[in-house]
Design a protein around this motif. Structure first.
Motif, PDB file in Angstrom:
ATOM      1  N   ASP A   1       0.807  -1.210   0.000  1.00 40.07           N
ATOM      2  CA  ASP A   1       0.000   0.000   0.000  1.00 40.07           C
ATOM      3  C   ASP A   1       0.840   1.260   0.000  1.00 40.07           C
ATOM      4  OD1 ASP A   1      -2.248  -1.588   0.153  1.00 40.07           O
ATOM      5  OD2 ASP A   1      -2.492  -1.325   2.305  1.00 40.07           O
ATOM      6  N   VAL A   2       0.225   2.314  -0.497  1.00 38.74           N
ATOM      7  CA  VAL A   2       0.786   3.652  -0.442  1.00 38.74           C
ATOM      8  C   VAL A   2      -0.286   4.542   0.165  1.00 38.74           C
ATOM      9  CG1 VAL A   2       1.655   5.584  -1.801  1.00 38.74           C
ATOM     10  CG2 VAL A   2       2.193   3.260  -2.487  1.00 38.74           C
ATOM     11  N   ALA A   3      -0.006   5.171   1.294  1.00 41.32           N
ATOM     12  CA  ALA A   3      -0.949   6.108   1.910  1.00 41.32           C
ATOM     13  C   ALA A   3      -0.664   7.505   1.366  1.00 41.32           C
ATOM     14  CB  ALA A   3      -0.820   6.084   3.424  1.00 41.32           C
ATOM     15  N   ILE A   4      -1.723   8.195   0.982  1.00 41.20           N
ATOM     16  CA  ILE A   4      -1.592   9.488   0.323  1.00 41.20           C
ATOM     17  C   ILE A   4      -2.342  10.555   1.112  1.00 41.20           C
ATOM     18  CG2 ILE A   4      -2.077  10.783  -1.792  1.00 41.20           C
ATOM     19  CD1 ILE A   4      -2.250   8.051  -3.217  1.00 41.20           C
ATOM     20  N   ASP A   5      -1.702  11.700   1.287  1.00 41.60           N
ATOM     21  CA  ASP A   5      -2.412  12.891   1.743  1.00 41.60           C
ATOM     22  C   ASP A   5      -2.978  13.542   0.494  1.00 41.60           C
ATOM     23  OD1 ASP A   5      -1.909  12.621   4.474  1.00 41.60           O
ATOM     24  OD2 ASP A   5       0.030  13.609   4.296  1.00 41.60           O
ATOM     25  N   ILE A   6      -4.294  13.569   0.381  1.00 40.39           N
ATOM     26  CA  ILE A   6      -4.960  14.029  -0.826  1.00 40.39           C
ATOM     27  C   ILE A   6      -5.008  15.553  -0.851  1.00 40.39           C
ATOM     28  CG2 ILE A   6      -7.117  13.977  -2.135  1.00 40.39           C
ATOM     29  CD1 ILE A   6      -7.605  11.213  -0.693  1.00 40.39           C
ATOM     30  N   HIS A   7      -4.478  16.136  -1.923  1.00 43.69           N
ATOM     31  CA  HIS A   7      -4.494  17.584  -2.090  1.00 43.69           C
ATOM     32  C   HIS A   7      -5.535  18.028  -3.108  1.00 43.69           C
ATOM     33  CE1 HIS A   7      -0.133  18.235  -0.482  1.00 43.69           C
ATOM     34  NE2 HIS A   7      -0.842  17.445   0.294  1.00 43.69           N
TER      35      HIS A   7
ATOM     36  N   HIS B   1     -12.977  10.459  -7.175  1.00 46.30           N
ATOM     37  CA  HIS B   1     -12.147   9.265  -7.229  1.00 46.30           C
ATOM     38  C   HIS B   1     -10.900   9.428  -8.089  1.00 46.30           C
ATOM     39  CE1 HIS B   1     -15.184   8.923 -10.434  1.00 46.30           C
ATOM     40  NE2 HIS B   1     -14.216   8.383 -11.129  1.00 46.30           N
ATOM     41  N   GLU B   2     -10.663  10.574  -8.629  1.00 45.23           N
ATOM     42  CA  GLU B   2      -9.425  10.839  -9.346  1.00 45.23           C
ATOM     43  C   GLU B   2      -8.691  11.883  -8.520  1.00 45.23           C
ATOM     44  OE1 GLU B   2     -11.479  11.887 -12.872  1.00 45.23           O
ATOM     45  OE2 GLU B   2     -11.128   9.930 -13.786  1.00 45.23           O
ATOM     46  N   ILE B   3      -7.559  11.486  -7.954  1.00 46.26           N
ATOM     47  CA  ILE B   3      -6.935  12.326  -6.943  1.00 46.26           C
ATOM     48  C   ILE B   3      -5.466  12.609  -7.233  1.00 46.26           C
ATOM     49  CG2 ILE B   3      -8.500  11.530  -5.132  1.00 46.26           C
ATOM     50  CD1 ILE B   3      -6.222   9.738  -4.111  1.00 46.26           C
ATOM     51  N   GLY B   4      -4.981  13.650  -6.610  1.00 43.70           N
ATOM     52  CA  GLY B   4      -3.568  13.986  -6.624  1.00 43.70           C
ATOM     53  C   GLY B   4      -3.158  14.343  -5.217  1.00 43.70           C
ATOM     54  N   GLY B   5      -1.965  13.984  -4.860  1.00 44.94           N
ATOM     55  CA  GLY B   5      -1.511  14.286  -3.517  1.00 44.94           C
ATOM     56  C   GLY B   5      -0.056  13.926  -3.311  1.00 44.94           C
ATOM     57  N   VAL B   6       0.286  13.745  -2.049  1.00 42.23           N
ATOM     58  CA  VAL B   6       1.670  13.480  -1.656  1.00 42.23           C
ATOM     59  C   VAL B   6       1.711  12.208  -0.810  1.00 42.23           C
ATOM     60  CG1 VAL B   6       3.636  14.391  -0.357  1.00 42.23           C
ATOM     61  CG2 VAL B   6       2.220  15.929  -1.711  1.00 42.23           C
ATOM     62  N   VAL B   7       2.669  11.348  -1.103  1.00 34.98           N
ATOM     63  CA  VAL B   7       2.820  10.098  -0.356  1.00 34.98           C
ATOM     64  C   VAL B   7       3.158  10.416   1.095  1.00 34.98           C
ATOM     65  CG1 VAL B   7       4.189   7.983  -0.106  1.00 34.98           C
ATOM     66  CG2 VAL B   7       3.506   8.771  -2.379  1.00 34.98           C
ATOM     67  N   ARG B   8       2.361   9.874   2.002  1.00 35.10           N
ATOM     68  CA  ARG B   8       2.550  10.049   3.447  1.00 35.10           C
ATOM     69  C   ARG B   8       3.281   8.868   4.064  1.00 35.10           C
ATOM     70  NH1 ARG B   8      -0.769   7.920   7.042  1.00 35.10           N
ATOM     71  NH2 ARG B   8      -2.489   7.869   5.577  1.00 35.10           N
TER      72      ARG B   8
ATOM     73  N   ALA C   1       6.323  -1.831   2.662  1.00 36.05           N
ATOM     74  CA  ALA C   1       7.646  -2.378   2.345  1.00 36.05           C
ATOM     75  C   ALA C   1       7.802  -2.755   0.868  1.00 36.05           C
ATOM     76  CB  ALA C   1       7.931  -3.585   3.236  1.00 36.05           C
ATOM     77  N   LYS C   2       6.797  -3.415   0.278  1.00 37.03           N
ATOM     78  CA  LYS C   2       6.921  -3.851  -1.117  1.00 37.03           C
ATOM     79  C   LYS C   2       6.785  -2.696  -2.104  1.00 37.03           C
ATOM     80  CE  LYS C   2       5.448  -8.626  -0.559  1.00 37.03           C
ATOM     81  NZ  LYS C   2       4.465  -9.633  -0.975  1.00 37.03           N
ATOM     82  N   ALA C   3       6.143  -1.625  -1.711  1.00 35.86           N
ATOM     83  CA  ALA C   3       5.976  -0.461  -2.595  1.00 35.86           C
ATOM     84  C   ALA C   3       7.145   0.509  -2.478  1.00 35.86           C
ATOM     85  CB  ALA C   3       4.666   0.250  -2.277  1.00 35.86           C
ATOM     86  N   ALA C   4       8.018   0.308  -1.489  1.00 30.84           N
ATOM     87  CA  ALA C   4       9.102   1.246  -1.212  1.00 30.84           C
ATOM     88  C   ALA C   4      10.126   1.343  -2.337  1.00 30.84           C
ATOM     89  CB  ALA C   4       9.800   0.878   0.098  1.00 30.84           C
ATOM     90  N   SER C   5      10.192   0.334  -3.193  1.00 25.76           N
ATOM     91  CA  SER C   5      11.149   0.413  -4.299  1.00 25.76           C
ATOM     92  C   SER C   5      10.665   1.376  -5.387  1.00 25.76           C
ATOM     93  CB  SER C   5      11.386  -0.978  -4.897  1.00 25.76           C
ATOM     94  OG  SER C   5      10.199  -1.478  -5.473  1.00 25.76           O
ATOM     95  N   LYS C   6       9.384   1.686  -5.397  1.00 28.39           N
ATOM     96  CA  LYS C   6       8.819   2.570  -6.423  1.00 28.39           C
ATOM     97  C   LYS C   6       8.467   3.958  -5.898  1.00 28.39           C
ATOM     98  CE  LYS C   6       8.114  -0.570  -9.766  1.00 28.39           C
ATOM     99  NZ  LYS C   6       8.458  -0.479 -11.145  1.00 28.39           N
ATOM    100  N   PHE C   7       8.146   4.062  -4.609  1.00 27.07           N
ATOM    101  CA  PHE C   7       7.654   5.318  -4.048  1.00 27.07           C
ATOM    102  C   PHE C   7       8.351   5.629  -2.737  1.00 27.07           C
ATOM    103  CE2 PHE C   7       4.274   3.369  -6.490  1.00 27.07           C
ATOM    104  CZ  PHE C   7       3.943   4.390  -7.373  1.00 27.07           C
ATOM    105  N   LYS C   8       8.459   6.920  -2.440  1.00 22.55           N
ATOM    106  CA  LYS C   8       9.008   7.332  -1.154  1.00 22.55           C
ATOM    107  C   LYS C   8       8.138   8.443  -0.579  1.00 22.55           C
ATOM    108  CE  LYS C   8      12.537  10.577  -2.853  1.00 22.55           C
ATOM    109  NZ  LYS C   8      11.945  10.892  -4.101  1.00 22.55           N
ATOM    110  N   VAL C   9       8.195   8.608   0.718  1.00 23.37           N
ATOM    111  CA  VAL C   9       7.447   9.662   1.386  1.00 23.37           C
ATOM    112  C   VAL C   9       7.821  11.001   0.748  1.00 23.37           C
ATOM    113  CG1 VAL C   9       7.123  10.883   3.578  1.00 23.37           C
ATOM    114  CG2 VAL C   9       7.231   8.381   3.541  1.00 23.37           C
ATOM    115  N   GLY C  10       6.813  11.786   0.440  1.00 21.83           N
ATOM    116  CA  GLY C  10       7.026  13.088  -0.180  1.00 21.83           C
ATOM    117  C   GLY C  10       6.838  13.100  -1.683  1.00 21.83           C
ATOM    118  N   ASP C  11       6.781  11.909  -2.336  1.00 24.07           N
ATOM    119  CA  ASP C  11       6.540  11.857  -3.776  1.00 24.07           C
ATOM    120  C   ASP C  11       5.172  12.442  -4.096  1.00 24.07           C
ATOM    121  OD1 ASP C  11       8.923  10.617  -4.383  1.00 24.07           O
ATOM    122  OD2 ASP C  11       8.045   8.631  -4.732  1.00 24.07           O
ATOM    123  N   LYS C  12       5.090  13.207  -5.180  1.00 22.35           N
ATOM    124  CA  LYS C  12       3.811  13.672  -5.692  1.00 22.35           C
ATOM    125  C   LYS C  12       3.251  12.561  -6.571  1.00 22.35           C
ATOM    126  CE  LYS C  12       5.061  18.500  -5.546  1.00 22.35           C
ATOM    127  NZ  LYS C  12       5.361  19.710  -6.297  1.00 22.35           N
TER     128      LYS C  12
END
Length: 133
Positions: free
Chosen positions: A53-59, A86-93, A97-108
């Motif tokens: 999973d990737v948790a997102i702060d929705i902007h 249901h179509e969103i943009g935000g920042v990864v909060r 572990a398995k998604a960490a190779s593709k995304f990091k905290v702070g990614d838009k």
């Protein structure tokens, strides 16, 4: 970055009962509370992201006609409050572990209306993930 192959931990109870913790605390959504589009700020909880999973702060959030049908209860739903969109943009909060190779905290990031496509079949390779095999 566009998220389509990852599970997403977001505050959209209209789409998934797993997206929020009913009666929870700490997150807020702007929700329709009836068919008349009366909106109010509603506090909910969000689950901790799982390994994929990737948790997102929705902007930002797009509203389309299907969201209006949902709020109007045109499709038989009448459970309120619900958060249209249901179509969103935000920042990864937070990143599992398995998604960490593709995304990091702070990614838009953005999430379109299609999620959980494989991104490897012919349709996905051509940009038609709505037809994912």
């Amino acid at each position: 970055r566009h998220l389509s192959r990852y599970n997403i931990s977001i505050s959209f109870p209209a789409f998934s009962k797993m997206a929020c913790v009913v009666g929870g605390k700490g997150s807020f959504m702007l929700a329709a509370v009836n068919k008349e589009y009366n909106m109010k700020r509603v506090e909910i909880g969000r689950p901790a992201p799982g390994p994929e999973d990737v948790a997102i702060d929705i902007h930002y959030c797009g509203i389309c006609h299907s969201d209006l049908h949902t709020v109007n209860a045109d499709w038989g739903n009448d459970t309120y409050p619900l958060a249209p969109g249901h179509e969103i943009g935000g920042v990864v909060r937070e990143v599992g572990a398995k998604a960490a190779s593709k995304f990091k905290v702070g990614d838009k990031v953005s999430v379109g209306c299609m999620v959980m496509s494989c991104m490897t079949c012919g349709f996905c390779d051509q940009g038609f993930e709505q037809h994912c095999a």
